[in-house]
Design a protein around this motif. Structure first.
Motif, PDB file in Angstrom:
ATOM      1  N   LEU A 211      24.257  36.393 -13.896  1.00 29.43           N
ATOM      2  CA  LEU A 211      24.203  37.621 -14.680  1.00 29.43           C
ATOM      3  C   LEU A 211      25.397  37.767 -15.622  1.00 29.43           C
ATOM      4  N   LYS A 212      26.363  36.842 -15.534  1.00 29.81           N
ATOM      5  CA  LYS A 212      27.603  36.982 -16.311  1.00 29.81           C
ATOM      6  C   LYS A 212      27.543  36.320 -17.677  1.00 29.81           C
ATOM      7  N   GLY A 213      26.441  35.674 -17.995  1.00 28.97           N
ATOM      8  CA  GLY A 213      26.325  35.055 -19.307  1.00 28.97           C
ATOM      9  C   GLY A 213      26.806  33.622 -19.334  1.00 28.97           C
ATOM     10  N   PRO A 214      26.819  33.003 -20.528  1.00 30.18           N
ATOM     11  CA  PRO A 214      27.226  31.597 -20.650  1.00 30.18           C
ATOM     12  C   PRO A 214      28.644  31.364 -20.133  1.00 30.18           C
ATOM     13  N   ALA A 215      28.854  30.178 -19.570  1.00 33.59           N
ATOM     14  CA  ALA A 215      30.179  29.846 -19.029  1.00 33.59           C
ATOM     15  C   ALA A 215      30.321  28.338 -18.953  1.00 33.59           C
ATOM     16  N   THR A 216      31.565  27.895 -18.853  1.00 39.98           N
ATOM     17  CA  THR A 216      31.848  26.482 -18.653  1.00 39.98           C
ATOM     18  C   THR A 216      32.599  26.310 -17.338  1.00 39.98           C
ATOM     19  N   MET A 217      32.648  25.084 -16.843  1.00 40.68           N
ATOM     20  CA  MET A 217      33.357  24.791 -15.614  1.00 40.68           C
ATOM     21  C   MET A 217      33.985  23.401 -15.742  1.00 40.68           C
ATOM     22  N   THR A 218      34.959  23.136 -14.888  1.00 39.57           N
ATOM     23  CA  THR A 218      35.637  21.845 -14.916  1.00 39.57           C
ATOM     24  C   THR A 218      35.118  20.950 -13.804  1.00 39.57           C
ATOM     25  N   GLU A 219      34.653  19.767 -14.187  1.00 34.64           N
ATOM     26  CA  GLU A 219      34.267  18.740 -13.220  1.00 34.64           C
ATOM     27  C   GLU A 219      35.206  17.532 -13.414  1.00 34.64           C
ATOM     28  N   TYR A 220      35.127  16.597 -12.487  1.00 34.94           N
ATOM     29  CA  TYR A 220      36.030  15.432 -12.520  1.00 34.94           C
ATOM     30  C   TYR A 220      35.221  14.152 -12.353  1.00 34.94           C
ATOM     31  N   ARG A 221      35.757  13.074 -12.968  1.00 31.31           N
ATOM     32  CA  ARG A 221      35.130  11.762 -12.827  1.00 31.31           C
ATOM     33  C   ARG A 221      36.225  10.696 -12.838  1.00 31.31           C
ATOM     34  N   LEU A 222      35.887   9.524 -12.309  1.00 27.09           N
ATOM     35  CA  LEU A 222      36.856   8.430 -12.248  1.00 27.09           C
ATOM     36  C   LEU A 222      37.106   7.834 -13.630  1.00 27.09           C
ATOM     37  N   THR A 223      38.344   7.402 -13.854  1.00 29.07           N
ATOM     38  CA  THR A 223      38.681   6.625 -15.049  1.00 29.07           C
ATOM     39  C   THR A 223      38.826   5.149 -14.642  1.00 29.07           C
ATOM     40  N   ASP A 224      39.252   4.323 -15.568  1.00 32.89           N
ATOM     41  CA  ASP A 224      39.460   2.899 -15.254  1.00 32.89           C
ATOM     42  C   ASP A 224      40.811   2.646 -14.589  1.00 32.89           C
ATOM     43  N   LYS A 225      41.664   3.658 -14.534  1.00 32.65           N
ATOM     44  CA  LYS A 225      43.019   3.481 -14.018  1.00 32.65           C
ATOM     45  C   LYS A 225      43.022   3.394 -12.497  1.00 32.65           C
ATOM     46  N   GLN A 226      43.928   2.594 -11.947  1.00 34.40           N
ATOM     47  CA  GLN A 226      44.099   2.467 -10.507  1.00 34.40           C
ATOM     48  C   GLN A 226      45.317   3.278 -10.048  1.00 34.40           C
ATOM     49  N   PRO A 227      45.316   3.793  -8.814  1.00 31.38           N
ATOM     50  CA  PRO A 227      46.469   4.563  -8.343  1.00 31.38           C
ATOM     51  C   PRO A 227      47.699   3.673  -8.186  1.00 31.38           C
ATOM     52  N   ASP A 228      48.885   4.310  -8.310  1.00 34.18           N
ATOM     53  CA  ASP A 228      50.144   3.561  -8.170  1.00 34.18           C
ATOM     54  C   ASP A 228      50.249   2.936  -6.783  1.00 34.18           C
ATOM     55  N   ARG A 229      49.809   3.708  -5.773  1.00 26.97           N
ATOM     56  CA  ARG A 229      49.889   3.208  -4.397  1.00 26.97           C
ATOM     57  C   ARG A 229      48.547   3.472  -3.714  1.00 26.97           C
ATOM     58  N   MET A 230      47.947   2.425  -3.190  1.00 28.74           N
ATOM     59  CA  MET A 230      46.639   2.556  -2.540  1.00 28.74           C
ATOM     60  C   MET A 230      46.834   2.921  -1.067  1.00 28.74           C
ATOM     61  N   THR A 231      46.105   3.947  -0.626  1.00 26.77           N
ATOM     62  CA  THR A 231      46.082   4.349   0.789  1.00 26.77           C
ATOM     63  C   THR A 231      44.642   4.267   1.275  1.00 26.77           C
ATOM     64  N   PRO A 232      44.423   4.242   2.598  1.00 27.30           N
ATOM     65  CA  PRO A 232      43.032   4.212   3.098  1.00 27.30           C
ATOM     66  C   PRO A 232      42.196   5.379   2.568  1.00 27.30           C
ATOM     67  N   GLN A 233      42.782   6.570   2.470  1.00 31.83           N
ATOM     68  CA  GLN A 233      42.030   7.733   1.982  1.00 31.83           C
ATOM     69  C   GLN A 233      41.681   7.574   0.508  1.00 31.83           C
ATOM     70  N   ARG A 234      42.636   7.093  -0.274  1.00 33.65           N
ATOM     71  CA  ARG A 234      42.364   6.888  -1.695  1.00 33.65           C
ATOM     72  C   ARG A 234      41.316   5.801  -1.912  1.00 33.65           C
TER      73      ARG A 234
END
Length: 725
Positions: free
Chosen positions: A106-129
């Motif tokens: 009922l609040k009218g048009p709106a935008t939101m932020t979503e996320y996606r992976l890039t080609d970059k790798q993390p500086d330090r890899m952990t099991p969770q990452r």
């Protein structure tokens, strides 16, 4: 229009009048913001002549505060709201609230932020990452949704955002859904299917209200037939609503739909996230020609959404009792769907292999057009049905499956075919007691036994949700290791299958194990890939599934549904067993159904064994006619409840004492409800049996309207009740 009447979402107040500021333009159906005391409320502008209200001088009217940026509710939808409120004796505000089911929309048009992976790798890899990177390939969603998808914390993902591994993307909340294409994968229909589909298409092209009863045996291809009607609606830029009885079946249906039309439909049910509800609601309120929703597949609440260009309604498995809502507005979505089609002047298709007796009677009287699909698609044969008399061939001591059924399951396993066992009872055992003193475990909030669930190690109430772990000792006498499980549930049957067929791969299918569309899809995939040998399930397995290698169905306790005081027990039992029997032999291999019963002579069981549906419906029709029961008479229930038992009893007696004395209306009760305590409230019931000519709703409104009740008493009205607990 400088004065308007609003339906506001406070049933106790009723309609209220307001002044329209000179700078604002409103019309009937506009959704507006209005002041009420110090608060701001949402209301719907209504035609003043259709709603009585307390007359207030113009000088005392408060002005509207604003108009919300959504299209006005169409007149057809407003008429449906009025009809539903009138027929089911419900407050107009309670029905109207179901239309505005997404506050965010009922609040009218709106935008939101979503996320996606890039080609970059993390500086330090952990099991969770590493876990997150593996799970999120190709995914784009909100932070919270991605965390759920990957099974990691939001903090892990925020760290990846900080390193540029995940990037934010601004998206339109109301972005259009992918388009469905009517000619994407058109099927080859049989002659009878083609004839039925053409009848629907002709009705859609002609226009106007056209109710159909699509009566086809299990496996006859009813879905493919009404898909052709959907294709016609897509061609003409009209919207389609398909109502399904079980959310767990949605995933299988969506896959069939996507295979046929090239993209998934819009989904609507209570499990949607708020952002998904918002997007769906606004798409539904937009015409397809302008990028709006084309086809909506949903639960019963989808019926009250503000469709911009509705052209067809389909109610699949239209006999299902889950279309009847037993809380709040107690409506039957099957019947309301017909009324919505009538107001919208469009066709409606009720599809079922075991139609409700009321629907058959409407077809018999010529109100519905009945279309039959009498044979299975592709030459598949209906299964052979036989009974196992448990009095003559009982199971071994401590077991629940009779030797003939076990022998047939063994033969199927050796041939690499699948079996299905049906028992409409969740959990391991319906009752747990102490073998020493006889103490029975009962729910503290309801007059119901606690059901043992061994998979979750809980004793649970299936009415209020109360749960407790099984104690090590009896709470009454203190004896340890003395608790006994009485009777079987599906978990116990699954354990027995593992004992007698240790090499079998067993799948347990209940609302406890398939509690999401994703889990249902996972089960379907396992069964289709023949990674399951024996399926053990409740009524969830009676419909919607198509497994070509499933050749044996065993009904563990066919008499279960005939117990208790349910006035539709025979019809419901017939429908459930006939539906589950229809899972057998849907491919090239013949199917067999074995029904375990202690009463093979009962009319329901005999009709199932003989494959004589007409004989059962004829006998049931005459019994209903003799009893003045629907569709030949009217039923209504008045349910009185309070946390104070004396207060509930006194209120029920006051209602019974002022009962109307009318020749065509009989009132039974009051009496304690079979479920006399439910969710901490004591309950009494009155049952009204009336002739078809009686104005039951008017009688009830005048009867109850003349009475006052204490604040702690709730009085509910159930028109055409399905539940008698």
């Amino acid at each position: 229009m400088n004065r308007v009447r609003l339906v506001i979402f406070n049933a106790a107040l009723g309609p209220l009048d307001y002044r329209v500021p000179e700078t604002m333009q409103v019309e009937p159906g506009s959704v507006v913001v209005a002041p009420l005391g110090p608060r701001q409320i949402i209301g719907i502008v209504w035609e003043p002549e259709r709603l009585p209200a307390t007359e207030v001088p113009d000088s005392k009217l408060r002005p509207l505060l604003g108009k919300l940026p959504v299209p006005p509710l169409k007149a057809e939808l407003r008429r449906l709201i009025e009809w539903t409120a009138d027929y089911y004796c419900a407050p107009l505000a309670s029905v109207a609230r179901m239309v505005l089911a997404s506050g965010g929309a009922l609040k009218g048009p709106a935008t939101m932020t979503e996320y996606r992976l890039t080609d970059k790798q993390p500086d330090r890899m952990t099991p969770q990452r590493e876990k997150a990177l593996d799970a999120l390939q190709g995914e784009q969603a909100t932070m919270r949704e991605l965390a759920e998808l990957a099974g990691v914390s939001v903090g892990v993902l925020r760290g990846l955002v900080g390193q540029g591994v995940l990037e934010p993307v601004e998206v339109d909340c109301d972005r259009p859904y992918p388009r469905a294409h009517p000619a994407h994968d058109a099927p080859d229909l049989s002659d009878s299917q083609h004839e039925a589909a053409q009848r629907f298409i002709t009705a859609m092209r002609k226009g106007g209200f056209a109710p159909f009863l699509l009566d086809g045996v299990t496996g006859s291809g009813k879905t493919e037939v009404y898909f052709e009607a959907i294709a016609e609606a897509l061609t003409s830029d009209r919207q389609v609503l398909v109502l399904l009885p079980e959310i767990a079946l949605t995933e299988a249906f969506l896959r069939r739909f996507e295979n046929r039309f090239g993209s998934a439909p819009v989904v609507w049910h209570s499990s949607l996230k708020s952002t998904e509800r918002r997007r769906a609601w606004r798409a539904i309120a937009t015409p397809p020609a302008q990028g709006g929703a084309q086809v909506v597949v949903g639960a019963r609440s989808a019926l009250f959404l503000p469709y911009a260009a509705l052209g067809l309604i389909v109610v699949d498995e239209a006999h299902e009792i889950s279309f009847k809502q037993d809380e709040g507005v107690r409506y039957n979505a099957r019947d309301v769907a017909v009324m919505r089609a009538r107001f919208e002047k469009i066709p409606v298709v009720l599809a079922s292999a075991t139609p409700a007796l009321e629907s058959l009677q409407m077809a018999e009287s010529g109100i519905y057009e009945k279309i039959d699909l009498a044979s299975r698609f592709g030459g598949a044969q209906l299964p052979e049905i036989a009974t196992i008399d448990l009095r003559e061939t009982p199971p071994e001591r401590g077991r629940w499956l009779a030797p003939p059924l076990v022998a047939e399951m063994t033969a199927r396993l050796e041939r690499g075919e699948q079996s299905l066992l049906f028992l409409n009872r969740r959990g391991y055992a319906p009752l747990t007691l102490c073998r020493h003193c006889g103490y029975r475990f009962q729910c503290p909030n309801c007059s119901a036994w606690l059901v043992e669930h061994r998979l979750s190690s809980r004793l649970a109430c299936h009415h209020c949700g109360y749960e407790t772990p099984p104690p090590p000792a009896c709470p009454e006498c203190g004896t340890e290791d003395c608790l006994v499980a009485c009777g079987p549930g599906v978990e116990r049957i699954a354990d027995e299958v593992r004992e007698v067929l240790p090499q079998a791969r067993v799948a347990l299918v209940t609302s406890d194990t398939l509690n999401s569309p994703e889990k249902a899809a996972e089960f379907v995939q396992l069964a289709e890939e023949r990674l399951v040998d024996v399926i053990v399930g409740t009524q969830l397995v009676t419909k919607g599934f198509h497994f070509p290698e499933l050749t044996l169905v065993g009904v563990v306790d066919a008499d279960l549904g005939l117990e208790g005081g349910d006035l539709r027990a025979a019809e419901r039992t017939y429908q459930q067993i006939a539906q589950v029997a229809g899972r057998a032999g849907r491919g090239s291999k013949p199917g067999e159904v074995l029904i375990q019963t202690r009463h093979p002579e009962a009319s329901v069981i005999a009709a199932l064994a003989a494959g004589d549906r007409d004989a059962f419906y004829t006998a049931e029709t005459e019994a209903r006619r003799h009893a003045g029961a629907p569709p030949f008479g009217r039923w209504a229930a008045i349910i009185v409840s309070s946390e104070d038992e004396a207060e509930a009893r006194d209120a029920a007696r006051a209602i019974g004492g002022s009962r109307p004395e009318l020749p065509d209306v009989a009132v039974l009760g009051p009496a304690p409800a079979p479920m006399a305590l439910l969710r901490g409230r004591y309950r009494y019931r009155l049952l009204i049996n009336a002739r078809r000519s009686a104005q039951v709703q008017t009688v009830i409104r005048e009867w109850l309207g003349a009475l006052d009740f204490p604040r702690g008493v709730r009085v509910g009205v159930d028109i055409d009740p399905y539940s008698f607990v």
